[in-house]
Design an enzyme around this catalytic site. Structure first.
Site, PDB file in Angstrom:
ATOM      1  N   GLY A   1       0.836  -1.209   0.000  1.00  0.00           N
ATOM      2  CA  GLY A   1       0.000   0.000   0.000  1.00  0.00           C
ATOM      3  C   GLY A   1       0.865   1.251   0.000  1.00  0.00           C
ATOM      4  O   GLY A   1       0.623   2.194  -0.772  1.00  0.00           O
TER       5      GLY A   1
ATOM      6  N   TYR B   1      19.293 -23.169   1.247  1.00  0.00           N
ATOM      7  CA  TYR B   1      19.605 -21.773   0.878  1.00  0.00           C
ATOM      8  C   TYR B   1      19.263 -21.522  -0.597  1.00  0.00           C
ATOM      9  O   TYR B   1      18.567 -20.549  -0.928  1.00  0.00           O
ATOM     10  CB  TYR B   1      21.091 -21.502   1.145  1.00  0.00           C
ATOM     11  CG  TYR B   1      21.564 -20.154   0.666  1.00  0.00           C
ATOM     12  CD1 TYR B   1      21.271 -18.990   1.381  1.00  0.00           C
ATOM     13  CD2 TYR B   1      22.304 -20.024  -0.507  1.00  0.00           C
ATOM     14  CE1 TYR B   1      21.705 -17.747   0.934  1.00  0.00           C
ATOM     15  CE2 TYR B   1      22.738 -18.792  -0.961  1.00  0.00           C
ATOM     16  CZ  TYR B   1      22.437 -17.656  -0.231  1.00  0.00           C
ATOM     17  OH  TYR B   1      22.858 -16.421  -0.680  1.00  0.00           O
TER      18      TYR B   1
HETATM   19  N1  LIG Z   1      27.717 -12.902   0.020  1.00  0.00           N
HETATM   20  C1  LIG Z   1      27.541 -13.442  -1.188  1.00  0.00           C
HETATM   21  O1  LIG Z   1      28.491 -13.873  -1.883  1.00  0.00           O
HETATM   22  C2  LIG Z   1      26.167 -13.518  -1.780  1.00  0.00           C
HETATM   23  C3  LIG Z   1      26.009 -14.129  -3.040  1.00  0.00           C
HETATM   24  C4  LIG Z   1      24.739 -14.185  -3.587  1.00  0.00           C
HETATM   25  C5  LIG Z   1      23.668 -13.640  -2.924  1.00  0.00           C
HETATM   26  N2  LIG Z   1      23.828 -13.059  -1.700  1.00  0.00           N
HETATM   27  C6  LIG Z   1      22.657 -12.484  -1.043  1.00  0.00           C
HETATM   28  O2  LIG Z   1      22.960 -11.192  -0.574  1.00  0.00           O
HETATM   29  C7  LIG Z   1      22.112 -10.855   0.516  1.00  0.00           C
HETATM   30  C8  LIG Z   1      22.928 -10.279   1.658  1.00  0.00           C
HETATM   31  O3  LIG Z   1      23.778 -11.302   2.151  1.00  0.00           O
HETATM   32  P1  LIG Z   1      25.232 -10.986   2.723  1.00  0.00           P
HETATM   33  O4  LIG Z   1      26.178 -11.873   2.033  1.00  0.00           O
HETATM   34  O5  LIG Z   1      25.462  -9.507   2.745  1.00  0.00           O
HETATM   35  O6  LIG Z   1      25.087 -11.559   4.207  1.00  0.00           O
HETATM   36  P2  LIG Z   1      25.136 -10.823   5.620  1.00  0.00           P
HETATM   37  O7  LIG Z   1      26.271  -9.887   5.684  1.00  0.00           O
HETATM   38  O8  LIG Z   1      25.033 -11.895   6.655  1.00  0.00           O
HETATM   39  O9  LIG Z   1      23.803  -9.981   5.584  1.00  0.00           O
HETATM   40  C9  LIG Z   1      22.558 -10.586   5.783  1.00  0.00           C
HETATM   41  C10 LIG Z   1      21.771  -9.690   6.690  1.00  0.00           C
HETATM   42  O10 LIG Z   1      20.518 -10.342   6.963  1.00  0.00           O
HETATM   43  C11 LIG Z   1      20.226 -10.127   8.322  1.00  0.00           C
HETATM   44  N3  LIG Z   1      19.336 -11.152   8.849  1.00  0.00           N
HETATM   45  C12 LIG Z   1      19.586 -12.481   8.957  1.00  0.00           C
HETATM   46  N4  LIG Z   1      18.540 -13.103   9.533  1.00  0.00           N
HETATM   47  C13 LIG Z   1      17.621 -12.134   9.798  1.00  0.00           C
HETATM   48  C14 LIG Z   1      16.337 -12.147  10.410  1.00  0.00           C
HETATM   49  N5  LIG Z   1      15.793 -13.268  10.864  1.00  0.00           N
HETATM   50  N6  LIG Z   1      15.673 -10.978  10.520  1.00  0.00           N
HETATM   51  C15 LIG Z   1      16.219  -9.831  10.077  1.00  0.00           C
HETATM   52  N7  LIG Z   1      17.429  -9.749   9.504  1.00  0.00           N
HETATM   53  C16 LIG Z   1      18.123 -10.902   9.367  1.00  0.00           C
HETATM   54  C17 LIG Z   1      21.563 -10.201   8.991  1.00  0.00           C
HETATM   55  O11 LIG Z   1      21.479  -9.620  10.285  1.00  0.00           O
HETATM   56  P3  LIG Z   1      22.601  -9.937  11.397  1.00  0.00           P
HETATM   57  O12 LIG Z   1      23.714  -9.008  11.097  1.00  0.00           O
HETATM   58  O13 LIG Z   1      21.874  -9.632  12.648  1.00  0.00           O
HETATM   59  O14 LIG Z   1      22.977 -11.379  11.240  1.00  0.00           O
HETATM   60  C18 LIG Z   1      22.443  -9.426   8.039  1.00  0.00           C
HETATM   61  O15 LIG Z   1      22.390  -8.048   8.299  1.00  0.00           O
HETATM   62  C19 LIG Z   1      21.375 -12.150   0.878  1.00  0.00           C
HETATM   63  O16 LIG Z   1      20.083 -12.126   0.322  1.00  0.00           O
HETATM   64  C20 LIG Z   1      22.214 -13.240   0.200  1.00  0.00           C
HETATM   65  O17 LIG Z   1      21.444 -14.384  -0.109  1.00  0.00           O
HETATM   66  C21 LIG Z   1      25.061 -12.983  -1.110  1.00  0.00           C
END
Ligand SMILES: NC(=O)c1ccc[n+]([C@@H]2O[C@H](COP(=O)([O-])OP(=O)(O)OC[C@H]3O[C@@H](n4cnc5c(N)ncnc54)[C@H](OP(=O)(O)O)[C@@H]3O)[C@@H](O)[C@H]2O)c1
Length: 265
Positions: free
Chosen positions: A93, A133
């Site tokens: 919304g 995942y």
């Molecule tokens: N890193 C890679 O190479 C890669 C590759 C492809 C895709 N991705 C995607 O990129 C995105 C970011 O990932 P990232 O690599 O930056 O990982 P990250 O640094 O761990 O960031 C993920 C974030 O999600 C938060 N989170 C986890 N569980 C949660 C919950 N239950 N409620 C609210 N927040 C929550 C985490 O909070 P906390 O800090 O409190 O844990 C963290 O801030 C994700 O969607 C991942 O699938 C990453």
């Protein structure tokens, strides 16, 4: 900003405000794996911002072992897909109140490695950390395509992306066992760029005129030169399952059932 840790949320919002000179950076507390918490956070966001121009669904988590959340959802699926599904629906919304709003879902190229077994959202028969995942990331892609279709003709677009391989601590959080942490860290640190490189394609989709009006697309961020934070973005084909309308609808209906909300979008 949506953060599950109040202190870190406020500290990060303050840091962004200092760095950008924009004092209006706010943090809302919520846990994406708990639907009651998502509802409370969404209500608070709408109270503070009745109009939203951009929603970035970025948060995700990985877990070594199978477990169900308090809502009876496998916890990877709950955190990475059902929670963001509910949040998006509850914010639609406010997004529709904008003359041109964008939804950006952060998925992963890992979505290509798997198929979508919807039974696995509530059962752990074949549970494996990476499969769970990847499945949640395929759900992100199918959700984006279905959402874009349902939003066609409105002022809201929805796209998703793979940010590139980025060195973060996603594989080293609570719920990950030693061997999985080590494996994840090794892959991530050996081949990953810094978080800034991962943020750039997200910002591009959220803000660039180049992608204005595009919807239902999948993009990949990439760095033109190794170890340089210059990230570009290109459109890529998504998993062939994304064109399976029946599967997308079944995912949508299951997501409504698991989140306890129906969306007219
Ligand atoms: N890193 C890679 O190479 C890669 C590759 C492809 C895709 N991705 C995607 O990129 C995105 C970011 O990932 P990232 O690599 O930056 O990982 P990250 O640094 O761990 O960031 C993920 C974030 O999600 C938060 N989170 C986890 N569980 C949660 C919950 N239950 N409620 C609210 N927040 C929550 C985490 O909070 P906390 O800090 O409190 O844990 C963290 O801030 C994700 O969607 C991942 O699938 C990453």
């Amino acid at each position: 900003m949506f953060s599950r840790d109040p202190a870190r949320g406020v500290a990060t919002a303050d840091a962004i405000a200092r760095e950008t000179g924009n004092p209006r950076v706010e943090s809302v507390v919520g846990d994406l794996s708990r639907m009651s918490s998502v509802r409370e956070a969404a209500a608070e966001i709408v109270r503070r911002a009745p109009r939203l121009d951009v929603l970035v669904n970025d948060a995700a988590a990985t877990f070594s072992d199978f477990a169900l959340t308090e809502d009876g959802i496998e916890r990877t699926a709950a955190t990475n897909h059902v929670g963001p599904f509910l949040l998006t629906g509850l914010l639609l919304g406010a997004l529709r109140a904008s003359p041109a709003a964008r939804i950006v879902n952060v998925a992963s190229n890992g979505h290509r490695r798997t198929d979508l077994d919807l039974a696995a959202f509530t059962r752990g028969d074949d549970y494996f950390v990476l499969r769970a995942y990847d499945r949640s990331k395929l759900a992100n892609v199918l959700f984006t395509v279905e959402l874009a279709e349902r939003l066609r003709g409105t002022s809201v677009t929805a796209n998703c992306l793979h940010p590139g391989r980025i060195a973060t601590r996603i594989g080293e959080k609570d719920g990950m066992r030693g061997v999985h942490r080590i494996a994840w860290r090794a892959i991530s640190c050996l081949t990953g760029h810094g978080p800034e490189a991962g943020a750039r394609p997200v910002i591009h989709l959220a803000a660039s005129d180049e992608v204005a009006g595009l919807s239902g697309r999948y993009f990949t961020g990439f760095t033109a030169l190794a170890n340089r934070p210059l990230a570009r973005i290109r459109e890529e084909r998504m998993h062939e399952r994304a064109s399976d309308r029946g599967l997308r609808r079944r995912l949508w209906e299951l997501s409504e059932e698991l989140s306890g909300a129906r969306f007219p979008a």
